[in-house]
Design a protein around this motif. Structure first.
Motif, short mmCIF file in Angstrom:
data_model
loop_
_atom_site.label_atom_id
_atom_site.label_comp_id
_atom_site.label_asym_id
_atom_site.label_seq_id
_atom_site.Cartn_x
_atom_site.Cartn_y
_atom_site.Cartn_z
N UNK A 136 24.07 16.14 39.64
CA UNK A 136 24.97 15.19 39.35
C UNK A 136 26.43 15.66 38.70
N UNK A 137 26.29 16.68 38.15
CA UNK A 137 27.66 17.47 37.32
C UNK A 137 28.48 17.84 38.60
N UNK A 138 27.66 18.37 39.62
CA UNK A 138 28.45 18.86 41.02
C UNK A 138 29.22 18.00 41.67
N UNK A 139 28.41 16.95 41.74
CA UNK A 139 28.94 15.60 42.79
C UNK A 139 29.95 15.28 42.04
N UNK A 140 30.07 15.06 40.79
CA UNK A 140 31.30 14.46 40.17
C UNK A 140 32.48 15.48 40.11
N UNK A 141 32.01 16.81 39.84
CA UNK A 141 33.22 17.57 40.03
C UNK A 141 33.87 17.74 41.40
N UNK A 142 32.98 17.52 42.35
CA UNK A 142 33.67 17.64 43.72
C UNK A 142 34.23 16.37 44.16
N UNK A 143 33.69 15.12 43.77
CA UNK A 143 34.27 13.96 44.33
C UNK A 143 35.25 13.20 43.58
N UNK A 144 35.26 13.57 42.27
CA UNK A 144 36.32 13.29 41.20
C UNK A 144 36.08 11.80 40.65
N UNK A 145 35.07 11.05 40.89
CA UNK A 145 34.75 9.63 40.44
C UNK A 145 33.19 9.40 40.36
N UNK A 146 32.87 8.63 39.79
CA UNK A 146 31.66 8.35 39.32
C UNK A 146 31.12 7.53 40.64
N UNK A 147 31.86 6.71 41.15
CA UNK A 147 31.51 5.93 42.37
C UNK A 147 31.06 6.81 43.67
N UNK A 148 32.23 7.60 43.78
CA UNK A 148 32.22 8.61 45.05
C UNK A 148 30.89 9.73 44.88
N UNK A 149 30.75 10.23 43.58
CA UNK A 149 29.57 10.82 43.42
C UNK A 149 28.32 10.22 43.47
N UNK A 150 28.25 8.97 42.94
CA UNK A 150 26.90 8.27 43.10
C UNK A 150 26.67 8.23 44.67
N UNK A 151 27.59 7.79 45.51
CA UNK A 151 27.25 7.48 46.79
C UNK A 151 26.80 8.81 47.56
N UNK A 152 27.48 9.99 46.94
CA UNK A 152 27.12 11.35 47.84
C UNK A 152 25.57 11.65 47.45
N UNK A 153 25.04 11.20 46.35
CA UNK A 153 23.77 11.64 46.16
C UNK A 153 22.73 10.66 46.21
N UNK A 154 23.10 9.55 46.31
CA UNK A 154 22.48 8.36 46.41
C UNK A 154 21.73 7.69 45.08
N UNK A 155 22.60 7.58 44.27
CA UNK A 155 22.37 7.06 42.80
C UNK A 155 23.36 6.10 42.56
N UNK A 156 22.98 5.16 41.44
CA UNK A 156 24.04 4.10 41.01
C UNK A 156 25.04 4.66 40.20
N UNK A 157 26.13 4.20 40.07
CA UNK A 157 27.29 4.64 39.16
C UNK A 157 26.95 4.42 37.94
N UNK A 158 26.35 3.51 37.23
CA UNK A 158 25.94 3.55 35.84
C UNK A 158 25.01 4.75 35.57
#
Length: 288
Positions: free
Chosen positions: A13-35
């Motif tokens: 989760x941490x890596x996805x947010x660091x790489x994507x820059x937003x919760x929404x993009x990170x959520x789509x990257x690893x298949x979870x919801x933004x909340x």
């Protein structure tokens, strides 16, 4: 006092947010919801006691503490993915390069057919075969596998005796059989003086003490060819002599000393699928 336990799922989760820059993009990257992403990030920060991101209008920006965690998380990710790839490969998807070191004659007359069969069975695997005279080091990872004439005593190496190679005295076809224990008037082809202490060299000196050494070489294939061209009698490993046209083994009434060959590899590679597959094939086809 030990710190909080880190789960790989939290680090993803941490890596996805660091790489994507937003919760929404990170959520789509690893298949979870933004909340869910936001909740897991807050829980990770609370467990570590550090704020990992600055929340800005442009997105999430790493803090100094977040940058420190990023470097460790990326190393953990690399190791985890490498382990997953190796386990997933199994024996049915063997690929990658293996570097093998052995003597030139052993490579040509004994190992080449095995390596050819290995390549046909595992086309994604590659082999780099080194046959120069120096001994390549397994502890220094100069080679992945070594086949040589003496046992391995390095603690980092897993080794075993592979095969005892028989030797014989060879002569050009049609040559007279020499008298055992004499050799007067005969010419012999010998190993170079640097190898004077080898058992096969000592045997030839004892069996034909009055023979003339007309030619010497550190290359057994060259010795075999010189014998075929009439340069003299020579002692060769049976795989070399028997495969050379124009020469034949002769019997002097006693067996020649054979030479043992040992195979070894670094213990860190013992579970590497391509090395295990090649090791199994070499042992199956060559071992006593």
């Amino acid at each position: 006092m030990s710190g909080p336990a880190l789960e790989w799922s939290d680090l993803r989760v941490f890596l996805a947010i660091a790489r994507e820059g937003t919760l929404g993009a990170a959520a789509r990257k690893i298949g979870q919801t933004q909340p869910t992403m936001g909740r897991r990030l807050r829980a990770l920060e609370a467990a570590l006691g550090h704020v990992l991101f600055q929340r800005t209008a442009a997105g999430f920006v790493l803090t100094d503490e977040g940058g420190t965690l990023l470097r460790h998380a990326e190393r953990i990710e690399a190791e985890t993915l490498a382990a997953q790839r190796q386990l997933a490969a199994g024996v049915h998807d063997i690929d990658g390069l293996l570097r093998i070191s052995t003597l030139d004659w052993f490579a040509i007359y004994m190992l080449a057919p095995v390596l050819s069969a290995f390549g046909l069975q595992y086309p994604k695997a590659g082999v780099e075969l080194l046959t120069d005279a120096r001994l390549y080091s397994l502890p220094r990872r100069e080679a992945d596998m070594v086949i040589r004439m003496r046992p391995f005593d390095e603690p980092e190496v897993i080794g075993r005796r592979l095969v005892t190679v028989p030797y014989a005295l060879y002569a050009p076809i049609g040559s007279p059989v020499p008298v055992f224990g004499d050799g007067a008037g005969l010419r012999v082809v010998t190993m170079h003086e640097a190898y004077a202490g080898r058992p096969d060299v000592l045997w030839l000196q004892r069996a034909l003490p009055h023979a003339t050494a007309g030619f010497s070489s550190n290359n057994l294939a060259v010795q075999a060819q010189m014998c075929a061209w009439g340069a003299g009698y020579t002692v060769l490993p049976r795989p070399v002599g028997d495969a050379t046209p124009g020469i034949a083994a002769i019997d002097l009434g006693e067996p020649l000393p054979g030479r043992e060959q040992y195979i070894g590899y670094h213990r860190d590679l013992r579970r590497l699928p391509r090395l295990r597959a090649l090791m199994d094939m070499i042992v199956e086809r060559l071992a006593d």
